[in-house]
Design an enzyme around this catalytic site. Sequence first.
Site, PDB file in Angstrom:
ATOM      1  N   SER A 127       3.540   2.421   6.613  1.00 40.56           N
ATOM      2  CA  SER A 127       2.532   1.404   5.836  1.00 40.56           C
ATOM      3  C   SER A 127       2.168   0.364   6.947  1.00 40.56           C
ATOM      4  O   SER A 127       2.800  -0.061   7.774  1.00 40.56           O
ATOM      5  CB  SER A 127       3.208   0.503   4.926  1.00 40.56           C
ATOM      6  OG  SER A 127       2.360  -0.364   4.537  1.00 40.56           O
ATOM      7  N   LYS A 182       8.380   4.281  -0.141  1.00 40.93           N
ATOM      8  CA  LYS A 182       6.738   4.051   0.043  1.00 40.93           C
ATOM      9  C   LYS A 182       6.000   3.979  -1.183  1.00 40.93           C
ATOM     10  O   LYS A 182       5.005   3.292  -1.201  1.00 40.93           O
ATOM     11  CB  LYS A 182       6.473   5.079   1.097  1.00 40.93           C
ATOM     12  CG  LYS A 182       4.965   5.079   1.546  1.00 40.93           C
ATOM     13  CD  LYS A 182       4.473   3.655   1.964  1.00 40.93           C
ATOM     14  CE  LYS A 182       3.191   3.470   2.499  1.00 40.93           C
ATOM     15  NZ  LYS A 182       1.932   3.984   1.727  1.00 40.93           N
ATOM     16  N   HIS A 185       6.428   0.603  -2.653  1.00 44.54           N
ATOM     17  CA  HIS A 185       5.733  -0.245  -1.771  1.00 44.54           C
ATOM     18  C   HIS A 185       4.005   0.045  -2.456  1.00 44.54           C
ATOM     19  O   HIS A 185       3.482  -1.209  -2.458  1.00 44.54           O
ATOM     20  CB  HIS A 185       5.759   0.015  -0.088  1.00 44.54           C
ATOM     21  CG  HIS A 185       4.814  -0.587   0.755  1.00 44.54           C
ATOM     22  ND1 HIS A 185       3.486  -0.030   0.544  1.00 44.54           N
ATOM     23  CD2 HIS A 185       4.813  -1.523   1.247  1.00 44.54           C
ATOM     24  CE1 HIS A 185       2.625  -0.830   1.385  1.00 44.54           C
ATOM     25  NE2 HIS A 185       3.433  -1.837   1.734  1.00 44.54           N
ATOM     26  N   ASN A 186       3.616   0.990  -2.531  1.00 46.90           N
ATOM     27  CA  ASN A 186       2.270   1.196  -2.851  1.00 46.90           C
ATOM     28  C   ASN A 186       2.007   0.337  -4.411  1.00 46.90           C
ATOM     29  O   ASN A 186       0.958   0.047  -4.645  1.00 46.90           O
ATOM     30  CB  ASN A 186       1.723   2.376  -2.770  1.00 46.90           C
ATOM     31  CG  ASN A 186       1.369   2.778  -1.385  1.00 46.90           C
ATOM     32  OD1 ASN A 186       1.995   2.289  -0.378  1.00 46.90           O
ATOM     33  ND2 ASN A 186       0.503   3.512  -1.129  1.00 46.90           N
ATOM     34  N   GLU A 189       1.775  -3.184  -4.014  1.00 47.69           N
ATOM     35  CA  GLU A 189       0.656  -3.205  -3.403  1.00 47.69           C
ATOM     36  C   GLU A 189      -0.376  -3.359  -4.394  1.00 47.69           C
ATOM     37  O   GLU A 189      -1.398  -4.247  -4.482  1.00 47.69           O
ATOM     38  CB  GLU A 189       0.208  -1.986  -2.367  1.00 47.69           C
ATOM     39  CG  GLU A 189      -1.314  -2.320  -1.755  1.00 47.69           C
ATOM     40  CD  GLU A 189      -1.496  -1.110  -0.808  1.00 47.69           C
ATOM     41  OE1 GLU A 189      -0.398  -0.472  -0.046  1.00 47.69           O
ATOM     42  OE2 GLU A 189      -2.372  -0.413  -0.906  1.00 47.69           O
TER      43      GLU A 189
HETATM   44  C1  6PG Z   1      -0.347   1.534   3.412  1.00 49.67           C
HETATM   45  C2  6PG Z   1      -1.347   1.894   2.387  1.00 49.67           C
HETATM   46  C3  6PG Z   1      -1.818   3.412   2.617  1.00 49.67           C
HETATM   47  C4  6PG Z   1      -3.240   3.503   1.762  1.00 49.67           C
HETATM   48  C5  6PG Z   1      -3.063   3.324   0.362  1.00 49.67           C
HETATM   49  C6  6PG Z   1      -4.528   3.286  -0.209  1.00 49.67           C
HETATM   50  O1  6PG Z   1       0.672   1.309   2.910  1.00 49.67           O
HETATM   51  O2  6PG Z   1      -0.653   1.547   4.487  1.00 49.67           O
HETATM   52  O3  6PG Z   1      -0.929   1.770   1.115  1.00 49.67           O
HETATM   53  O4  6PG Z   1      -0.969   4.139   1.996  1.00 49.67           O
HETATM   54  O5  6PG Z   1      -4.104   2.965   2.281  1.00 49.67           O
HETATM   55  O6  6PG Z   1      -2.342   4.262  -0.214  1.00 49.67           O
HETATM   56  O7  6PG Z   1      -4.133   3.731  -1.848  1.00 49.67           O
HETATM   57  P1  6PG Z   1      -4.953   3.597  -2.953  1.00 49.67           P
HETATM   58  O8  6PG Z   1      -6.236   4.259  -2.403  1.00 49.67           O
HETATM   59  O9  6PG Z   1      -4.301   4.070  -4.099  1.00 49.67           O
HETATM   60  O10 6PG Z   1      -5.550   2.209  -3.147  1.00 49.67           O
END
Ligand code: 6PG
Length: 475
Positions: A127, A182, A185-186, A189
Amino acid sequence: MNQFGVYGMGVMGQSIAKNIANHGYSVSVFDRFFDVVQKYQSTIEKGQAIQGFTQVEDFVASLESPRRILLMITAGKPVDIVIEQLLPYLKKDDIIIDGGNSYYKDTIRREQYCKDQGIHFFGCGISGGEYGALVGPSMMPGGDEKMYEYIQPVFDDICAKAKDGKPCCTYIGKDGSGHFVKMVHNGIEYSDIELICEAYQLLKAAGFDNKEISTIFHHWQQGELNCYLLGIAAKILLVKDEASREDLIDCILDTAGQKGTGKWTSQEGLDMGVPLPTIAESVFARCVSALKEERIQASRILKVELPIAIDKEELLEILPKALYSAKIIAYAQGFSLMHHASKEYNWNLQLQNIASIWRGGCIIQARFLQDITSAYTSAPDTVNLMVSPFFAKILLANDSALRKVINLAVNNGIAIPGLMSSLNYFDSYRQSRLPANLLQALRDFFGAHTYQRVDRPVDEFFHTDWETITKDFYQ
Ligand code: 6PG
């Protein structure tokens, strides 16, 4: 012979290969397109020992044993294809590491498939985007712990470092655990992003302009709300559109994209029976935003006359507190999913270590992840972050602020699915008694699904012949 291999010269692959070379390792890079490799080689700086290949056999042969090959390719079928492409050239105990956003169940399958052929397979969440890959991402490797010793030195060198100098990389657990973490994490996010957007919406409704909101976000960034996403949000709001010199943010279409990792997290919550309302609502908020044409039509029909009456000073007082509580509640959901999955998959996830490696490098990096690290360090078996002393105190102190913000949004017709679902999760989780007694009675009435009793052991189930008993009721 080179020490490390990177397969896939997309933006992430190119960046992480340079990161590895910048830490003194000799690197072999591969891409099936000659011009991609050639162009990349022209960007290699003095002192970066990077060798480019377009033939898989030569790429593999250039690596010392046990080979360590990091795949930086699109998740899904391409990973299976590349595994098949590599296997004929690998030797026992070579290591493949999938650094993409792969679905954890695919990683579990691939790890077993490779193990059957004497090859070690790791699924590693990475990430931090392109910049993070170059200067130091947060890394979440899962796989055979015995083989991790061949990966750890490189990953500890290239990952981000927290303020205390600790690497933002740790061995997560076996098979798909790294990609699962991960994924969570998302999911978190998605919640972080949704909550920041709701704060932006409320501040706009109150009459603040983009520059003022940027200043407010930057002010919040100095305190407990400090996090990467809030920091870049403050910057985004200042950027001007080159052509029109308008605020660029006002030129961006309000329909969200999503690659799917937030959806996966929500689906895992449903599959495992772990409530993730804020994460799921953040996914649905993206779906609603994508209904642009429908929303334009609906806006002409569903006109609700509400006086936008938001006191700016009051909002500035209550909104950061509400946002911080909702953030804590959203993280509590994500960590509760990992707590549950750790038991279900026997991963023995160390939540304090996961919080610790999220303190830097990753998209959700935030100051309060130090507090989450401390909470799980002092009580590793915490079932829910909301009841840890440090966070319970904050949630109770900010309770009225969160309720006031929600009331203010509701009374002004402003959608706040993230804030609202966080409060609902908080309010339902803290109730010793919920209306599920009536729910059970209804299920038993129409479907004889049975129910337990408050005054009997939980392993006893009962059915009542409601139809007969109630046939004369209300006649
Ligand atoms: C990270 C980001 C990466 C990606 C996202 C975008 O941890 O570096 O999360 O994995 O940019 O997954 O996800 P979406 O397009 O679903 O918002």
